[in-house]
Enzyme design. Sequence first.
Site, PDB file in Angstrom:
ATOM      1  CG  HIS A   1      35.437  41.649  47.029  1.00 39.51           C
ATOM      2  ND1 HIS A   1      34.889  40.507  47.542  1.00 39.51           N
ATOM      3  CD2 HIS A   1      34.628  42.011  46.005  1.00 39.51           C
ATOM      4  CE1 HIS A   1      33.813  40.184  46.846  1.00 39.51           C
ATOM      5  NE2 HIS A   1      33.626  41.084  45.918  1.00 39.51           N
TER       6      HIS A   1
ATOM      7  CG  ASN B   1      30.638  36.974  45.478  1.00 41.90           C
ATOM      8  OD1 ASN B   1      31.763  37.335  45.793  1.00 41.90           O
ATOM      9  ND2 ASN B   1      29.811  37.712  44.787  1.00 41.90           N
TER      10      ASN B   1
HETATM   11 FE1  HDD Z   1      34.154  41.598  41.446  1.00 44.26          FE
HETATM   12  C1  HDD Z   1      36.980  42.163  43.226  1.00 44.26           C
HETATM   13  C2  HDD Z   1      33.686  38.636  43.068  1.00 44.26           C
HETATM   14  C3  HDD Z   1      31.132  41.157  39.819  1.00 44.26           C
HETATM   15  C4  HDD Z   1      34.781  44.286  39.579  1.00 44.26           C
HETATM   16  N1  HDD Z   1      35.118  40.617  42.878  1.00 44.26           N
HETATM   17  C5  HDD Z   1      36.281  40.996  43.489  1.00 44.26           C
HETATM   18  C6  HDD Z   1      36.683  40.012  44.413  1.00 44.26           C
HETATM   19  C7  HDD Z   1      35.747  39.011  44.387  1.00 44.26           C
HETATM   20  C8  HDD Z   1      34.777  39.393  43.409  1.00 44.26           C
HETATM   21  C9  HDD Z   1      35.753  37.749  45.194  1.00 44.26           C
HETATM   22  C10 HDD Z   1      37.899  40.093  45.307  1.00 44.26           C
HETATM   23  C11 HDD Z   1      39.096  39.505  44.640  1.00 44.26           C
HETATM   24  C12 HDD Z   1      40.214  39.477  45.642  1.00 44.26           C
HETATM   25  O1  HDD Z   1      40.097  38.725  46.617  1.00 44.26           O
HETATM   26  O2  HDD Z   1      41.152  40.238  45.455  1.00 44.26           O
HETATM   27  N2  HDD Z   1      32.657  40.221  41.502  1.00 44.26           N
HETATM   28  C13 HDD Z   1      32.725  39.024  42.153  1.00 44.26           C
HETATM   29  C14 HDD Z   1      31.613  38.210  41.736  1.00 44.26           C
HETATM   30  C15 HDD Z   1      30.887  38.930  40.834  1.00 44.26           C
HETATM   31  C16 HDD Z   1      31.553  40.184  40.671  1.00 44.26           C
HETATM   32  C17 HDD Z   1      31.363  36.794  42.224  1.00 44.26           C
HETATM   33  C18 HDD Z   1      29.657  38.547  40.079  1.00 44.26           C
HETATM   34  C19 HDD Z   1      29.294  37.331  39.833  1.00 44.26           C
HETATM   35  N3  HDD Z   1      33.128  42.563  40.003  1.00 44.26           N
HETATM   36  C20 HDD Z   1      31.922  42.207  39.434  1.00 44.26           C
HETATM   37  C21 HDD Z   1      31.623  43.085  38.335  1.00 44.26           C
HETATM   38  C22 HDD Z   1      32.667  43.972  38.258  1.00 44.26           C
HETATM   39  C23 HDD Z   1      33.593  43.622  39.313  1.00 44.26           C
HETATM   40  C24 HDD Z   1      30.388  43.006  37.460  1.00 44.26           C
HETATM   41  C25 HDD Z   1      32.875  45.108  37.308  1.00 44.26           C
HETATM   42  C26 HDD Z   1      32.346  45.260  36.154  1.00 44.26           C
HETATM   43  N4  HDD Z   1      35.575  43.021  41.476  1.00 44.26           N
HETATM   44  C27 HDD Z   1      35.659  44.015  40.576  1.00 44.26           C
HETATM   45  C28 HDD Z   1      36.897  44.870  40.728  1.00 44.26           C
HETATM   46  C29 HDD Z   1      37.657  44.123  41.877  1.00 44.26           C
HETATM   47  C30 HDD Z   1      36.679  43.037  42.257  1.00 44.26           C
HETATM   48  C31 HDD Z   1      36.623  46.313  40.920  1.00 44.26           C
HETATM   49  C32 HDD Z   1      38.178  44.974  43.010  1.00 44.26           C
HETATM   50  C33 HDD Z   1      39.676  44.919  42.913  1.00 44.26           C
HETATM   51  C34 HDD Z   1      39.961  43.927  41.921  1.00 44.26           C
HETATM   52  O3  HDD Z   1      38.803  43.505  41.344  1.00 44.26           O
HETATM   53  O4  HDD Z   1      41.070  43.520  41.616  1.00 44.26           O
HETATM   54  O5  HDD Z   1      37.625  44.912  39.576  1.00 44.26           O
END
Ligand code: HDD
Length: 695
Positions: free
Chosen positions: A84, A157
């Site tokens: 993202h 999402n």
């Molecule tokens: Fe995630 C960012 C949505 C599973 C780890 N995720 C991130 C963002 C969105 C989502 C919208 C952007 C947030 C922003 O605008 O800054 N992610 C989801 C959805 C998931 C999902 C809807 C499943 C239903 N994500 C998921 C898992 C993990 C992560 C299973 C890790 C175990 N996601 C992250 C992250 C991020 C992220 C690496 C990137 C930077 C941050 O969070 O701050 O931690």
Amino acid sequence: MAAKKQKSRKKTSADLESVRGQGGELHQQRSEGTVLSTNDGIAIADNQNSLAIRPGGPTLLEDFVLQEKISHFDRERIPERVVHARGTTAHGYFELTDSLAEFTTARVLTVVGARTPVLARLSTVVGASGSADTVRDTRGFSVKFYTDQGNWDLVGNNIPVFFIQDAMKFPDLVHSVKREPDRGFPSASSAHDTFWDFISLTPEATHHLLWVMSDRGIPRSLRTMEGFGVHTFQLVNANGDATFVKYHWRPHHGVAALTWDEAVTLAGADPDFHRRDLWESIERGDQPGWDLGVQLFTAEDAERFAFDPLDPTKLITEEDVPVRIVGRMVLDLNVENVFAENELAAFSPMRILPGMDFSADPLLQGRLFSYLDAQLHRLGGSNFQQLAVNAPRCPVANYQRDGFFQGRPQGGRVGYEPNSLDEAGPRETPGGFASAGVNSEGSKARWRPATFADHYSQARQFYRSQAPFEQSHIVDAIVFELGKVETPSIRHRMVANLRQVDESLATRVAAGIGLAEPPEASPTAVPVRDLPLSPALRYASKAEPTLRARSVGILVAKGTDLATVERASASAAAAGATVKIVSPTIEGVTAEDGTHLAADCQLSGTTSAVFDAIAIVLSAESAETLCTEHAALDFARHAFAHLKGIGVDEGGRRLLHAAGIRADEWVVDLTDPDHFLTVAAERHPEREPSVRNLP
Ligand code: HDD
């Protein structure tokens, strides 16, 4: 003898004044912020030239103005989000229209009419921060509610299910879809071997895969996509009773998608297509909005569902549990600084309010660790919630201390709790956050629930519920992506998996990639079921013919009939569309009656892909000239191939003819503006068989 030590006094404004310097013209200018200074506040006399011993001589190490400027610049970038990374942010408000007081104590969901400030960040998942907007991808839909009870982040999402069931697999999923590490490409694309290798070996991903290969993966605008909280969460009422909840965002401008060729064209013609569209709409006052809906159900209800509601690769159909609309979000303010309000924004599903709780969904549980961890890394340590964009709009008080960039007043002796020395200090409160009770027993192991084992039935339900043209687009997208996969065994394994979804889907994909004999179907852990079709799963069922949040491009040239342009333009604008005049030169053209017609866009730099419908108004002479201009021919050809409504006058028809277009019922005369509005308000998939050989 030394004088008796005086008790220290509080700093006064006079002390501050003495620190800041006294009076004088420079002081006056400085307080107005018009004096250029270093970050230590030293006024700068020369911001153009480094300090040197003579003209052309070596630069001196003592040049602190240069050192500070360059070293600050060298540190301007912070680590981009690992997923993202590319997002667009805007401010707005959420207004509750229907109270959920029966289910929760969270005031944001119980006080009807109350407006809560929000920050929304809408993003792609795969690409780097500088990548194109219109790539095929899942979109992030994050909303931070700055409530008077603290910040609530709904981090979802635009697709209601996820690729995987357990957070343990997230790094593998992301590594597979990102640029391949040995070659550094492809960018922002799932169309490559490693992604399809992983997906074809991970049957639980099939359901999400079909969603992202559908038109949901290429939204027309950020304003025309739905949002979903994905997981099952809980609401908790004043008695401590918990109810399961799934969150939905419904766009006020209807769901709309691009065609694939259009998305590819736009990625080159305007990589900022979505970001620009959202920004411009807010600047115009044409505010994007979404309704917030909830699906509420109890643990007993969950017993009768076809799937375990804690499995994030499954959804609960709207036919099973209707979506109850409880409020609306409007985005009405663009950010002033993308770094401060987008890059530094930190969203996390762990930020919930009293009256809310998580569920045991193993993907959600992993996320509850990951986001804080990522933010501690990206945002320079443990005080990132003090950054303006992340700071709650309610009082914050605790005994946490110090850390990088600590900005809160830290006065006083007491940095612990309980204490008796700071009687006015913060204390625990009975109305504070409390988890819903969980009764649990069992043995510790790396479990995958047996109720998560069916990976294909809902994928089948999704595919079979689509309209025929939507199914064709899914087939087409998979054929395109597998066409970029170099390893035959990966392509074949994917077709074998698709046979479990739907035989005709697998056969069409096999034919599309040129596989004479589809491979044997992959084995499944449990038999695949035929579930009832769900019309609500069709993206087309949420689309609506409208010109709101849509754009119309009118191609003009020298001698164009002004009255026709004005009529088409006024009626489209009255229906809500943004109208742009496209002309061979950006200075505009002289119309038939001699008046000057100003242009918004220059033809050679403007593909018709940026519009939802086009009109072509040309004099006979200009039509003749443009018949040998490829930009004009492509303007018409692309609009036709992208299934758009087209309005023409005589000259316009002449251009279509030269472009080899056989006009159909969605190419209409501008003499009837209402007819033009009708065809302009939607895409026409019925035309598709005449412009493409669908697999
Ligand atoms: Fe995630 C960012 C949505 C599973 C780890 N995720 C991130 C963002 C969105 C989502 C919208 C952007 C947030 C922003 O605008 O800054 N992610 C989801 C959805 C998931 C999902 C809807 C499943 C239903 N994500 C998921 C898992 C993990 C992560 C299973 C890790 C175990 N996601 C992250 C992250 C991020 C992220 C690496 C990137 C930077 C941050 O969070 O701050 O931690």
